[in-house]
Scaffold this motif. Structure first.
Motif, mmCIF file in Angstrom:
data_model
loop_
_atom_site.group_PDB
_atom_site.id
_atom_site.type_symbol
_atom_site.label_atom_id
_atom_site.label_comp_id
_atom_site.label_asym_id
_atom_site.label_seq_id
_atom_site.Cartn_x
_atom_site.Cartn_y
_atom_site.Cartn_z
ATOM 1 N N GLY A 1 -13.290 -8.562 9.756
ATOM 2 C CA GLY A 1 -14.554 -9.283 9.733
ATOM 3 C C GLY A 1 -14.506 -10.648 10.370
ATOM 4 N N THR A 2 -13.556 -10.876 11.263
ATOM 5 C CA THR A 2 -13.438 -12.194 11.891
ATOM 6 C C THR A 2 -13.794 -12.179 13.376
ATOM 7 O OG1 THR A 2 -11.090 -11.825 12.393
ATOM 8 C CG2 THR A 2 -11.621 -12.885 10.278
ATOM 9 N N GLN A 3 -14.013 -11.003 13.944
ATOM 10 C CA GLN A 3 -14.279 -10.914 15.375
ATOM 11 C C GLN A 3 -15.773 -10.813 15.645
ATOM 12 O OE1 GLN A 3 -11.805 -8.261 17.758
ATOM 13 N NE2 GLN A 3 -10.483 -7.902 15.984
ATOM 14 N N PRO A 4 -16.211 -11.199 16.849
ATOM 15 C CA PRO A 4 -17.629 -11.044 17.192
ATOM 16 C C PRO A 4 -17.996 -9.572 17.298
ATOM 17 C CG PRO A 4 -16.358 -11.722 19.114
ATOM 18 C CD PRO A 4 -15.434 -11.827 17.938
ATOM 19 N N ALA B 1 -14.132 -3.775 10.351
ATOM 20 C CA ALA B 1 -12.806 -3.183 10.501
ATOM 21 C C ALA B 1 -12.533 -2.588 11.879
ATOM 22 C CB ALA B 1 -12.612 -2.093 9.438
ATOM 23 N N ARG B 2 -13.565 -2.202 12.609
ATOM 24 C CA ARG B 2 -13.356 -1.531 13.892
ATOM 25 C C ARG B 2 -14.223 -2.153 14.989
ATOM 26 N NH1 ARG B 2 -9.720 -0.362 11.271
ATOM 27 N NH2 ARG B 2 -8.877 1.719 10.734
ATOM 28 N N PRO B 3 -14.135 -3.473 15.168
ATOM 29 C CA PRO B 3 -14.975 -4.121 16.183
ATOM 30 C C PRO B 3 -14.598 -3.743 17.610
ATOM 31 C CG PRO B 3 -13.375 -5.680 15.323
ATOM 32 C CD PRO B 3 -13.279 -4.451 14.460
ATOM 33 N N GLY C 1 -28.616 -9.008 2.291
ATOM 34 C CA GLY C 1 -28.703 -8.696 3.711
ATOM 35 C C GLY C 1 -28.470 -9.906 4.582
ATOM 36 N N ARG C 2 -29.009 -11.050 4.156
ATOM 37 C CA ARG C 2 -28.796 -12.287 4.928
ATOM 38 C C ARG C 2 -27.317 -12.640 4.990
ATOM 39 N NH1 ARG C 2 -33.160 -15.095 1.302
ATOM 40 N NH2 ARG C 2 -35.124 -14.510 2.318
ATOM 41 N N GLY C 3 -26.615 -12.423 3.873
ATOM 42 C CA GLY C 3 -25.191 -12.748 3.849
ATOM 43 C C GLY C 3 -24.391 -11.910 4.833
ATOM 44 N N LEU C 4 -24.688 -10.613 4.919
ATOM 45 C CA LEU C 4 -24.004 -9.760 5.892
ATOM 46 C C LEU C 4 -24.314 -10.227 7.311
ATOM 47 C CD1 LEU C 4 -24.600 -6.188 4.385
ATOM 48 C CD2 LEU C 4 -22.836 -7.864 3.813
ATOM 49 N N ARG C 5 -25.564 -10.502 7.547
ATOM 50 C CA ARG C 5 -25.996 -10.991 8.870
ATOM 51 C C ARG C 5 -25.268 -12.269 9.265
ATOM 52 N NH1 ARG C 5 -31.444 -13.823 8.095
ATOM 53 N NH2 ARG C 5 -29.966 -15.385 7.334
#
Length: 437
Positions: free
Chosen positions: A205-208, A182-184, A224-228
């Motif tokens: 959740g779409t930005q680097p 939310a705050r990249p 954890g893998r999914g978040l990564r």
């Protein structure tokens, strides 16, 4: 309080590649190196140059119509002309801001997940308190709470806007992940320790974004893998299945993804363990914020500096109960000079080397008489090779004498300078636990 995790300190080339991958671009080039000074071009907040009204301790603000609180830790030598790093530490479900800020049962060595001591007055730390001791983030209210804390802090203190970070364990890891989504453009990087999926949400959740995930192989590691993998994709990293340690290996493996967009690294640290924030390499199921590798790796990720060597050739021994160091009284080097605790310094009477199972200081060995009973004062003596001069540095932080089986102990659990160091029946209390640094 629950503790932290474990790591693989790579070879020099690995460290160099990590730093280059992490900090080789515009957004993070300022992160590496020493703390900022007034002369360096940093993006400071409105609080720069102002006399602060915020102080160390608990503060309450209104956010989304609710009273919310956070604990603030400001550097002792705070300079309002110098932009500081800002680090948020989010507690786990059922945890509290006080446990994060105070280090829980591990004490100051683990304050703010162990980062405060590593920062050495180069960062401002925030420990927010979650509603119902969690981070449900209903309707985004916890992200808004972070916005409101930032507004209050930025207007009062001098913060480097390019160097804001967040980390947390379990639910706190999920909240850190929510901020990455939310705050990249506000936070530089986060570290999510054992985050149980995106339970605090992921608005955007779409930005680097620079992301570090830390997870035990026996702890629903797929979450954890999914978040990564969200940030592996967002950051343009080369997809891979990074190696993870085998069950029973009692170790960890850290992987820095290759091919990531410059300045947006992804680091994955998997360890042989469960739902832990303080695993210790070589020790099955052990939890210790004081001895875990996690704090050093996270600080390295945030700052671009190499983590401290966990087993230096020359080292000091810090009592976990008093935060003072094992010390030869008065710096005396004659046979029989006694041991006490004293404020940690770099004098030779606190500098130990380990040779075999002996601990050497001032060209003599740490010693107790061969018939020593509980309560006998520890001392130094000419090195003889006897079992009374041999010590086991145990994984629980205790140091036990091979001859007697007794543990090095701060007498009476006192904390004052000059308190005698003795041997006593081992019980693993904090006055018998020592941190090597």
């Amino acid at each position: 309080m629950m503790p932290i995790h474990r790591l693989f300190y790579g070879r020099a080339l690995t460290v160099i590649l990590l730093i280059l991958a992490m900090f080789g671009a515009s957004a993070v080039s300022a992160a590496a190196g020493p703390p900022p000074t007034a002369a360096e071009p940093r993006a400071g907040t409105a609080g720069c140059g102002r006399t602060p009204t915020l102080t160390n301790g608990t503060h309450t603000i209104q956010s989304s119509g609710k009273n919310r609180s956070f604990i603030l830790s400001i550097p002792e030598n705070y300079d309002n002309t110098r932009p500081y790093r800002l680090v948020f530490g989010f507690h786990w479900l059922g945890g509290t801001a006080g446990q994060v800020a105070g280090g829980g049962s591990d004490g100051d060595v683990y304050a703010h997940y162990g980062l405060r001591r590593l920062a050495d007055n180069s960062a401002i730390f925030v420990a927010p308190q979650g509603l119902n001791n969690g981070w449900g983030n209903s309707g985004g209210e916890d992200v808004t709470f972070v916005d409101d804390m930032l507004r209050r802090i930025d207007n009062d203190l001098c913060v480097d806007t390019t160097q804001r970070f967040a980390l947390g364990f379990s639910y706190g890891g999920a909240m850190s992940y929510a901020l990455a989504c939310a705050r990249p453009d506000v936070f530089r990087a986060v570290a999510a320790i054992a985050a149980p999926g995106g339970i605090s949400g992921c608005s955007g959740g779409t930005q680097p974004f620079a992301y570090m995930g830390i997870h035990g192989i026996n702890d629903n590691i797929g979450a954890g893998r999914g978040l990564r993998d969200r940030f592996v994709s967002n950051n343009g990293c080369t997809p891979q299945n990074p190696p993870e340690p085998a069950a029973g290996s009692r170790t960890h493996i850290t992987t820095t993804y290759s091919g990531c967009r410059a300045g947006y690294p992804v680091v994955w640290a998997a360890f042989d363990g469960g739902h832990q924030q303080g695993p210790v390499d070589g020790c099955a199921g052990c939890e210790s914020g004081a001895r875990s590798w996690v704090k050093g790796e996270v600080w390295s990720f945030f700052t671009g500096t190499q983590p401290p060597n966990p087993n230096p050739t020359t080292f000091r021994l810090r009592s976990q109960s008093s935060d003072r160091c094992l010390d030869v009284s008065g710096g005396g080097s004659s046979n029989g000079a006694q041991m006490n605790i004293w404020d940690c310094h770099t004098g030779t009477n606190q500098q130990f080397t380990q040779t075999g199972q002996t601990l050497r200081v001032l060209d003599r060995c740490l010693d107790v008489p061969s018939n020593a009973a509980s309560g006998t004062r520890a001392r130094i003596w000419d090195c003889t090779g006897g079992a009374n001069q041999q010590w086991n540095l145990n994984t629980d932080g205790t140091i036990s004498n091979v001859q007697t089986g007794l543990c090095l102990d701060v007498n009476g659990a006192a904390t004052a300078n000059g308190t005698a160091v003795i041997v006593w029946t081992c019980h693993t209390g904090t006055n018998q636990r020592w941190t090597r640094f």
